[in-house]
Structures are given as structure tokens and as C-alpha cells.
Design a protein around this motif. Structure first.
Motif, PDB file in Angstrom:
ATOM      1  N   ALA A   1       0.862  -1.181   0.000  1.00 55.26           N
ATOM      2  CA  ALA A   1       0.000   0.000   0.000  1.00 55.26           C
ATOM      3  C   ALA A   1       0.893   1.224   0.000  1.00 55.26           C
ATOM      4  CB  ALA A   1      -0.905   0.010   1.231  1.00 55.26           C
ATOM      5  N   TYR A   2       0.373   2.323  -0.532  1.00 50.12           N
ATOM      6  CA  TYR A   2       1.121   3.578  -0.454  1.00 50.12           C
ATOM      7  C   TYR A   2       1.136   4.051   0.990  1.00 50.12           C
ATOM      8  CZ  TYR A   2       1.517   3.876  -5.458  1.00 50.12           C
ATOM      9  OH  TYR A   2       1.850   3.617  -6.769  1.00 50.12           O
ATOM     10  N   TYR A   3       2.318   4.449   1.432  1.00 52.93           N
ATOM     11  CA  TYR A   3       2.561   4.870   2.809  1.00 52.93           C
ATOM     12  C   TYR A   3       2.803   6.369   2.823  1.00 52.93           C
ATOM     13  CZ  TYR A   3       4.979   5.084   7.305  1.00 52.93           C
ATOM     14  OH  TYR A   3       5.355   5.392   8.582  1.00 52.93           O
ATOM     15  N   PRO A   4       2.321   7.115   3.745  1.00 55.57           N
ATOM     16  CA  PRO A   4       1.602   6.744   4.962  1.00 55.57           C
ATOM     17  C   PRO A   4       0.088   6.726   4.796  1.00 55.57           C
ATOM     18  CG  PRO A   4       2.091   9.057   5.097  1.00 55.57           C
ATOM     19  CD  PRO A   4       2.630   8.567   3.768  1.00 55.57           C
ATOM     20  N   ASP A   5      -0.405   6.768   3.531  1.00 54.64           N
ATOM     21  CA  ASP A   5      -1.857   6.726   3.328  1.00 54.64           C
ATOM     22  C   ASP A   5      -2.454   5.498   4.018  1.00 54.64           C
ATOM     23  OD1 ASP A   5      -1.242   8.912   1.760  1.00 54.64           O
ATOM     24  OD2 ASP A   5      -1.373   7.809  -0.117  1.00 54.64           O
ATOM     25  N   THR A   6      -1.702   4.413   4.002  1.00 57.26           N
ATOM     26  CA  THR A   6      -2.040   3.194   4.728  1.00 57.26           C
ATOM     27  C   THR A   6      -0.776   2.745   5.443  1.00 57.26           C
ATOM     28  OG1 THR A   6      -3.638   2.557   3.025  1.00 57.26           O
ATOM     29  CG2 THR A   6      -2.882   0.826   4.513  1.00 57.26           C
ATOM     30  N   TYR A   7      -0.893   2.435   6.723  1.00 56.98           N
ATOM     31  CA  TYR A   7       0.254   1.913   7.444  1.00 56.98           C
ATOM     32  C   TYR A   7      -0.204   0.899   8.487  1.00 56.98           C
ATOM     33  CZ  TYR A   7      -0.685   5.281  11.253  1.00 56.98           C
ATOM     34  OH  TYR A   7      -1.251   6.013  12.263  1.00 56.98           O
ATOM     35  N   LEU A   8       0.725   0.081   8.931  1.00 57.89           N
ATOM     36  CA  LEU A   8       0.452  -0.983   9.898  1.00 57.89           C
ATOM     37  C   LEU A   8       0.810  -0.499  11.296  1.00 57.89           C
ATOM     38  CD1 LEU A   8      -0.441  -3.999   9.824  1.00 57.89           C
ATOM     39  CD2 LEU A   8       1.974  -4.586   9.788  1.00 57.89           C
ATOM     40  N   ALA A   9      -0.142  -0.616  12.226  1.00 60.50           N
ATOM     41  CA  ALA A   9       0.108  -0.259  13.630  1.00 60.50           C
ATOM     42  C   ALA A   9      -0.700  -1.196  14.518  1.00 60.50           C
ATOM     43  CB  ALA A   9      -0.279   1.195  13.900  1.00 60.50           C
ATOM     44  N   GLY A  10      -0.022  -1.852  15.419  1.00 60.05           N
ATOM     45  CA  GLY A  10      -0.710  -2.767  16.326  1.00 60.05           C
ATOM     46  C   GLY A  10      -1.436  -3.888  15.613  1.00 60.05           C
ATOM     47  N   GLY A  11      -0.923  -4.314  14.466  1.00 60.14           N
ATOM     48  CA  GLY A  11      -1.545  -5.389  13.709  1.00 60.14           C
ATOM     49  C   GLY A  11      -2.699  -4.947  12.825  1.00 60.14           C
ATOM     50  N   ASP A  12      -3.043  -3.662  12.855  1.00 60.67           N
ATOM     51  CA  ASP A  12      -4.137  -3.136  12.045  1.00 60.67           C
ATOM     52  C   ASP A  12      -3.607  -2.225  10.951  1.00 60.67           C
ATOM     53  OD1 ASP A  12      -6.169  -4.329  13.654  1.00 60.67           O
ATOM     54  OD2 ASP A  12      -5.998  -2.668  15.089  1.00 60.67           O
ATOM     55  N   LEU A  13      -4.280  -2.234   9.809  1.00 63.80           N
ATOM     56  CA  LEU A  13      -3.962  -1.282   8.752  1.00 63.80           C
ATOM     57  C   LEU A  13      -4.711   0.006   9.042  1.00 63.80           C
ATOM     58  CD1 LEU A  13      -4.030  -3.517   5.552  1.00 63.80           C
ATOM     59  CD2 LEU A  13      -2.037  -2.459   6.636  1.00 63.80           C
ATOM     60  N   ILE A  14      -3.978   1.099   9.135  1.00 63.54           N
ATOM     61  CA  ILE A  14      -4.520   2.404   9.479  1.00 63.54           C
ATOM     62  C   ILE A  14      -4.548   3.274   8.226  1.00 63.54           C
ATOM     63  CG2 ILE A  14      -4.247   4.421  10.982  1.00 63.54           C
ATOM     64  CD1 ILE A  14      -4.662   1.711  12.465  1.00 63.54           C
ATOM     65  N   ILE A  15      -5.626   4.010   8.046  1.00 61.05           N
ATOM     66  CA  ILE A  15      -5.743   4.954   6.934  1.00 61.05           C
ATOM     67  C   ILE A  15      -5.402   6.345   7.465  1.00 61.05           C
ATOM     68  CG2 ILE A  15      -7.283   5.954   5.201  1.00 61.05           C
ATOM     69  CD1 ILE A  15      -6.724   2.932   4.865  1.00 61.05           C
ATOM     70  N   TYR A  16      -4.517   7.045   6.759  1.00 61.41           N
ATOM     71  CA  TYR A  16      -4.068   8.370   7.173  1.00 61.41           C
ATOM     72  C   TYR A  16      -4.185   9.315   5.989  1.00 61.41           C
ATOM     73  CZ  TYR A  16      -0.891  12.098   8.634  1.00 61.41           C
ATOM     74  OH  TYR A  16      -0.349  13.318   8.955  1.00 61.41           O
ATOM     75  N   GLN A  17      -4.699  10.492   6.234  1.00 54.86           N
ATOM     76  CA  GLN A  17      -4.786  11.497   5.167  1.00 54.86           C
ATOM     77  C   GLN A  17      -3.714  12.549   5.415  1.00 54.86           C
ATOM     78  OE1 GLN A  17      -8.659  13.145   4.546  1.00 54.86           O
ATOM     79  NE2 GLN A  17      -8.021  14.254   2.733  1.00 54.86           N
ATOM     80  N   ARG A  18      -2.774  12.622   4.485  1.00 58.76           N
ATOM     81  CA  ARG A  18      -1.655  13.547   4.655  1.00 58.76           C
ATOM     82  C   ARG A  18      -2.093  14.993   4.455  1.00 58.76           C
ATOM     83  NH1 ARG A  18       2.929  12.176   0.725  1.00 58.76           N
ATOM     84  NH2 ARG A  18       2.203  10.061   0.922  1.00 58.76           N
ATOM     85  N   ASP A  19      -1.440  15.868   5.184  1.00 56.64           N
ATOM     86  CA  ASP A  19      -1.667  17.302   5.055  1.00 56.64           C
ATOM     87  C   ASP A  19      -1.039  17.768   3.745  1.00 56.64           C
ATOM     88  OD1 ASP A  19      -2.069  20.010   5.458  1.00 56.64           O
ATOM     89  OD2 ASP A  19      -1.132  20.050   7.429  1.00 56.64           O
ATOM     90  N   THR A  20      -1.680  18.668   3.063  1.00 64.12           N
ATOM     91  CA  THR A  20      -1.127  19.165   1.799  1.00 64.12           C
ATOM     92  C   THR A  20      -0.058  20.229   2.016  1.00 64.12           C
ATOM     93  OG1 THR A  20      -2.935  20.743   1.627  1.00 64.12           O
ATOM     94  CG2 THR A  20      -3.203  18.656   0.463  1.00 64.12           C
ATOM     95  N   LEU A  21       0.033  20.754   3.214  1.00 62.48           N
ATOM     96  CA  LEU A  21       1.050  21.753   3.549  1.00 62.48           C
ATOM     97  C   LEU A  21       2.376  21.049   3.801  1.00 62.48           C
ATOM     98  CD1 LEU A  21       1.680  24.733   4.202  1.00 62.48           C
ATOM     99  CD2 LEU A  21       1.104  24.217   6.574  1.00 62.48           C
TER     100      LEU A  21
END
Length: 119
Positions: free
Chosen positions: A82-102
Motif C-alpha cells: 500500500a502507499y505509505y503513509p496513506d495506509t500503514y500498519l500499527a498494532g496489527g491493524d492497517l490504518i488509513i491516514y490522510q496527509r496534510d497538503t502543507l
């Protein structure tokens, strides 16, 4: 697979209900320069994608990772990245993150080394 130096910034992500703050790395490639990061969805290993090499040398990333195994867990990356950090692994779960455009200041950046998919 060789390592490549990547300019990135460390970001803190506060997730509701999480017992700890996630520290993630983020890149901001511009046009056809810089690096994207991808992650193995099985173990979270990070890889660098040199944008100019993907665009001008190829093949496209989906084709490039066919038959490539994660250097950490040995799982094939094809269909398992997956593209990171849009999706990352934490505590065994895949987390969705929306990056700041700044884009943060350059003086706050770090240089990290990652295995390069096109290297």
C-alpha cells in the motif's frame, strides 16, 4: 535490492483509542522527482519508489513488484503493498491516514535510507 536516501518528515498521528502516538514518515515528491513510500501490508516494512525511475524507466509499480518478496517477512509484494503513509500498519491493524497538503519546512526534514524498488 539496494538502499536509497529519501528526504522525509516525521509526523505524529493521534488515533482515537490508541494507547500510543503513531510516529510515521512522510514524503512530498514534486512532479516527477523525489520518492514515494510503500509498505508491506503483512509486516509494515517500508520501501522507496524513485518517481523519476518509475515514470521514465518503468515498468509501472504494479508490474515491478510482481515476483518481489518483502525483505522482512518474505511475503510477495504483488497485491500486498500500500502507499505509505496513506495506509500503514500499527498494532496489527492497517490504518488509513490522510496527509496534510502543507509541506513542512525543509529544515525539519530527515534523510532516511530505505530499500528502493527501482534500485
Amino acid at each position: 535490492m539496494n538502499k536509497v536516501s529519501v528526504r522525509c518528515w516525521e509526523i505524529e498521528n493521534y488515533r482515537p483509542g490508541a494507547s500510543a502516538i503513531d510516529h510515521i514518515l512522510i514524503t512530498y515528491p514534486e512532479d516527477n522527482s523525489g520518492h514515494e513510500l510503500i509498505t508491506c501490508k503483512s509486516c509494515g516494512e517500508l520501501y522507496a519508489v524513485t518517481v523519476v525511475k518509475e515514470v521514465y524507466i518503468g515498468p509501472p509499480l504494479d508490474e515491478k513488484v510482481v515476483n518481489m518478496k518483502c525483505i522482512n517477512c518474505g511475503v510477495f509484494l504483488d497485491g500486498n503493498f500500500a502507499y505509505y503513509p496513506d495506509t500503514y500498519l500499527a498494532g496489527g491493524d492497517l490504518i488509513i491516514y490522510q496527509r496534510d497538503t502543507l509541506i513542512p519546512d525543509d529544515n525539519e526534514s530527515l534523510i532516511k535510507e530505505f530499500y528502493g524498488i527501482y534500485e
